[in-house]
Write a protein that holds these residues in place. Structure first.
Motif, PDB file in Angstrom:
ATOM      1  N   ILE A  46       0.851  -1.425  -0.367  1.00  0.00           N
ATOM      2  CA  ILE A  46      -0.060   0.057   0.021  1.00  0.00           C
ATOM      3  C   ILE A  46       1.019   1.419   0.178  1.00  0.00           C
ATOM      4  N   HIS A  47       1.900   1.289   0.444  1.00  0.00           N
ATOM      5  CA  HIS A  47       2.739   2.090   0.306  1.00  0.00           C
ATOM      6  C   HIS A  47       3.696   2.151  -1.044  1.00  0.00           C
ATOM      7  N   LEU A  48       3.573   2.124  -1.915  1.00  0.00           N
ATOM      8  CA  LEU A  48       3.943   2.130  -2.821  1.00  0.00           C
ATOM      9  C   LEU A  48       3.355   1.840  -4.542  1.00  0.00           C
ATOM     10  N   PHE A  96      11.041   3.010 -11.364  1.00  0.00           N
ATOM     11  CA  PHE A  96      10.199   4.223 -11.361  1.00  0.00           C
ATOM     12  C   PHE A  96       9.091   4.172  -9.878  1.00  0.00           C
ATOM     13  N   ARG A  97       8.660   5.084  -9.638  1.00  0.00           N
ATOM     14  CA  ARG A  97       7.922   5.414  -8.300  1.00  0.00           C
ATOM     15  C   ARG A  97       7.120   6.038  -8.312  1.00  0.00           C
ATOM     16  N   ASN A  98       5.668   6.064  -8.504  1.00  0.00           N
ATOM     17  CA  ASN A  98       4.741   6.965  -8.511  1.00  0.00           C
ATOM     18  C   ASN A  98       4.810   8.117  -7.455  1.00  0.00           C
ATOM     19  N   GLU A  99       5.646   8.831  -6.827  1.00  0.00           N
ATOM     20  CA  GLU A  99       5.696   9.517  -5.561  1.00  0.00           C
ATOM     21  C   GLU A  99       6.248  10.610  -5.784  1.00  0.00           C
ATOM     22  N   GLU A 100       5.858  11.863  -5.392  1.00  0.00           N
ATOM     23  CA  GLU A 100       6.689  13.266  -5.267  1.00  0.00           C
ATOM     24  C   GLU A 100       7.480  13.553  -5.559  1.00  0.00           C
ATOM     25  N   GLN A 101       8.251  14.431  -5.991  1.00  0.00           N
ATOM     26  CA  GLN A 101       9.221  14.735  -6.325  1.00  0.00           C
ATOM     27  C   GLN A 101       9.950  15.672  -4.427  1.00  0.00           C
ATOM     28  N   GLY A 102      11.396  15.267  -4.503  1.00  0.00           N
ATOM     29  CA  GLY A 102      11.773  15.067  -3.351  1.00  0.00           C
ATOM     30  C   GLY A 102      13.853  15.386  -2.827  1.00  0.00           C
ATOM     31  N   ARG A 103      13.804  16.059  -2.368  1.00  0.00           N
ATOM     32  CA  ARG A 103      15.152  15.985  -1.974  1.00  0.00           C
ATOM     33  C   ARG A 103      16.583  14.544  -2.323  1.00  0.00           C
ATOM     34  N   PHE A 104      15.241  14.077  -2.154  1.00  0.00           N
ATOM     35  CA  PHE A 104      15.574  12.186  -2.163  1.00  0.00           C
ATOM     36  C   PHE A 104      15.279  11.568  -2.836  1.00  0.00           C
ATOM     37  N   HIS A 105      13.909  12.021  -3.334  1.00  0.00           N
ATOM     38  CA  HIS A 105      13.034  11.318  -4.628  1.00  0.00           C
ATOM     39  C   HIS A 105      13.363  12.225  -5.567  1.00  0.00           C
ATOM     40  N   ASN A 106      13.599  11.063  -6.748  1.00  0.00           N
ATOM     41  CA  ASN A 106      13.389  11.499  -7.968  1.00  0.00           C
ATOM     42  C   ASN A 106      12.331  10.671  -8.937  1.00  0.00           C
ATOM     43  N   PRO A 107      11.063   9.969  -9.476  1.00  0.00           N
ATOM     44  CA  PRO A 107      10.318   8.960  -9.732  1.00  0.00           C
ATOM     45  C   PRO A 107      10.805   8.368 -10.585  1.00  0.00           C
ATOM     46  N   GLU A 108      12.205   8.287 -11.019  1.00  0.00           N
ATOM     47  CA  GLU A 108      12.393   7.536 -12.121  1.00  0.00           C
ATOM     48  C   GLU A 108      13.992   8.109 -11.294  1.00  0.00           C
ATOM     49  N   PHE A 109      14.630   6.884 -11.021  1.00  0.00           N
ATOM     50  CA  PHE A 109      15.852   6.624 -10.166  1.00  0.00           C
ATOM     51  C   PHE A 109      17.131   5.161 -10.059  1.00  0.00           C
ATOM     52  N   GLN A 266      -5.947  -4.483   1.911  1.00  0.00           N
ATOM     53  CA  GLN A 266      -5.913  -3.179   2.492  1.00  0.00           C
ATOM     54  C   GLN A 266      -6.014  -1.823   1.407  1.00  0.00           C
ATOM     55  N   ARG A 267      -5.561  -2.535  -0.144  1.00  0.00           N
ATOM     56  CA  ARG A 267      -5.685  -1.103  -0.666  1.00  0.00           C
ATOM     57  C   ARG A 267      -7.311  -0.897  -0.549  1.00  0.00           C
ATOM     58  N   LEU A 272      -8.131   2.248  -2.509  1.00  0.00           N
ATOM     59  CA  LEU A 272      -6.540   2.357  -3.601  1.00  0.00           C
ATOM     60  C   LEU A 272      -6.698   1.539  -4.019  1.00  0.00           C
ATOM     61  N   ALA A 273      -6.344   1.203  -6.073  1.00  0.00           N
ATOM     62  CA  ALA A 273      -6.630   0.079  -6.868  1.00  0.00           C
ATOM     63  C   ALA A 273      -5.184  -0.881  -5.933  1.00  0.00           C
ATOM     64  N   THR A 274      -6.225  -1.646  -6.358  1.00  0.00           N
ATOM     65  CA  THR A 274      -5.770  -3.091  -6.118  1.00  0.00           C
ATOM     66  C   THR A 274      -4.434  -3.375  -7.375  1.00  0.00           C
ATOM     67  N   ARG A 275      -3.775  -4.514  -7.290  1.00  0.00           N
ATOM     68  CA  ARG A 275      -2.989  -4.831  -7.949  1.00  0.00           C
ATOM     69  C   ARG A 275      -2.418  -6.180  -8.584  1.00  0.00           C
ATOM     70  N   PRO A 276      -2.399  -6.555  -9.512  1.00  0.00           N
ATOM     71  CA  PRO A 276      -2.321  -7.954 -10.018  1.00  0.00           C
ATOM     72  C   PRO A 276      -1.239  -8.174  -9.586  1.00  0.00           C
ATOM     73  N   ILE A 277      -1.729  -9.708  -8.508  1.00  0.00           N
ATOM     74  CA  ILE A 277      -0.339 -10.383  -8.312  1.00  0.00           C
ATOM     75  C   ILE A 277       0.023 -11.242  -9.141  1.00  0.00           C
ATOM     76  N   ASP A 278       1.574 -11.155  -8.965  1.00  0.00           N
ATOM     77  CA  ASP A 278       2.601 -11.782  -9.801  1.00  0.00           C
ATOM     78  C   ASP A 278       2.298 -13.300  -9.695  1.00  0.00           C
ATOM     79  N   LYS A 279       1.860 -13.707 -10.848  1.00  0.00           N
ATOM     80  CA  LYS A 279       1.583 -15.578 -10.675  1.00  0.00           C
ATOM     81  C   LYS A 279       2.896 -16.039 -10.791  1.00  0.00           C
ATOM     82  N   ARG A 280       3.421 -15.309 -12.191  1.00  0.00           N
ATOM     83  CA  ARG A 280       4.703 -15.916 -12.039  1.00  0.00           C
ATOM     84  C   ARG A 280       5.966 -16.057 -11.267  1.00  0.00           C
TER      85      ARG A 280
END
Length: 323
Positions: A46-48, A96-109, A266-267, A272-280
């Motif tokens: 839920i935090h990602l 890649f994380r869909n989060e706000e930019q900040g001092r320690f954060h860039n969405p692509e890292f 919890q989502r 929050l949108a549910t996410r597909p579970i990685d069956k592989r």
């Protein structure tokens, strides 16, 4: 603005820094791998929050476009390689994380992730400490449990505290906000307290490993056999930065499936949108993931420490604002 975020001198230092990392693993005969950045499944935590897109190639043949996700880390694919018999592996890749930019954060890292079959979390912490000393010339790291960090810093036990008790701690330090007052999830409150009151204190003179996080905060880690309230997860902190997140990896496919499903519940509860579970991934675990420990480290943050930079954009060729 067309110019790079970092100076050319910094980018040369970055290239040398990454070369040192590759040499570290080459000397230990850990194989470098590459895995896809796009996947049909993603993390349920839920935090990602993942970036989502759709595969346009399917439009003409189907009324349903195929959803794809940019990966928050290469973990699931790397575990499939481990189950296929790869042996010890590492990867330097974009995440890649869909989060706000900040001092320690860039969405692509840039992320460094590696797995050691036959290692437990303590052995992996030792190897990370060796890497830190090699790259940043740090003193040997301090090691403490999550419970110990709370007890020594705030004199509260995070494994027995209630939501009301945690809110009292937040109020005592004059950090209360409306969203915290209304929060009913203990882990969210614990995470806020840790980030606000503990992280700024630990790991100042030397790196600090914190391990044995609450089981509810470690969906990909084994539970500790001596205390099932905690899991074999650790994080590394140094000079007000979270640098690494590692696990003694969960290998039970059924248990992993249950934890993914709990995340999605919890989502739903949080709208929050549910996410597909990685069956592989689950199929790989069912086939047999070797006992192993794994860790993810942010290379950009490590380089900030190495070069004494105050903002992540100072070590990136182009941060999001210049893309």
């Amino acid at each position: 603005m067309w110019q790079p975020s970092a100076t050319i001198e910094t980018l040369k230092a970055r290239a040398d820094f990454i070369a040192q990392i590759r040499l570290f693993f080459a000397q230990r005969q850990v194989m470098e791998v590459e895995t896809p950045a796009l996947s049909q499944a993603t993390v349920t935590d839920i935090h990602l929050q993942s970036f989502a897109t759709e595969l346009a190639a399917n439009v003409s043949s189907s009324s349903h476009q195929q959803a794809l996700y940019l990966q928050t880390s290469p973990e699931f694919s790397m575990k499939r390689l481990l189950a296929a018999g790869s042996g010890p592996i590492y990867q330097i890749c974009k995440a890649f994380r869909n989060e706000e930019q900040g001092r320690f954060h860039n969405p692509e890292f840039t992320m460094l992730e590696w797995y050691r079959p036959g290692f437990d979390h303590r052995q992996l912490m030792t190897e990370i400490d060796e890497l830190m000393q090699r790259l940043l010339a740090t003193k040997p790291a301090q090691v403490m449990t999550y419970q110990q960090a709370f007890m020594e810093t705030l004199n509260i036990d995070p494994l027995t505290s209630s939501c009301d008790g945690l809110k009292q701690v937040i109020s005592k330090h004059q950090l209360m906000a409306d969203w915290l007052e209304n929060e009913t999830d203990e882990d969210t409150l614990l995470q806020f307290i840790f980030n606000s009151l503990i992280e700024p204190v630990i790991g100042q003179d030397r790196p600090c490993f914190v391990y044995h996080f609450p089981a509810s905060q470690a969906a990909l880690a084994k539970l500790d056999p001596e205390d099932n309230r905690v899991a074999r997860r650790f994080e590394l902190y140094y000079r007000n930065m979270e640098l690494a997140n590692g696990f003694d990896e969960l290998t039970d496919a059924n248990e992993q499936k249950q934890r993914f499903e709990q995340d999605n519940c919890q989502r739903q509860a949080r709208n929050l949108a549910t996410r597909p579970i990685d069956k592989r991934l689950l199929a790989a675990l069912q086939q047999g993931l070797p006992d192993c420990a794994g860790v993810a480290i942010g290379i950009d943050r490590l380089l900030m420490l190495k070069l004494d930079k105050s903002h992540i954009n100072q070590v990136l060729s182009f941060d999001l604002s210049r893309c």
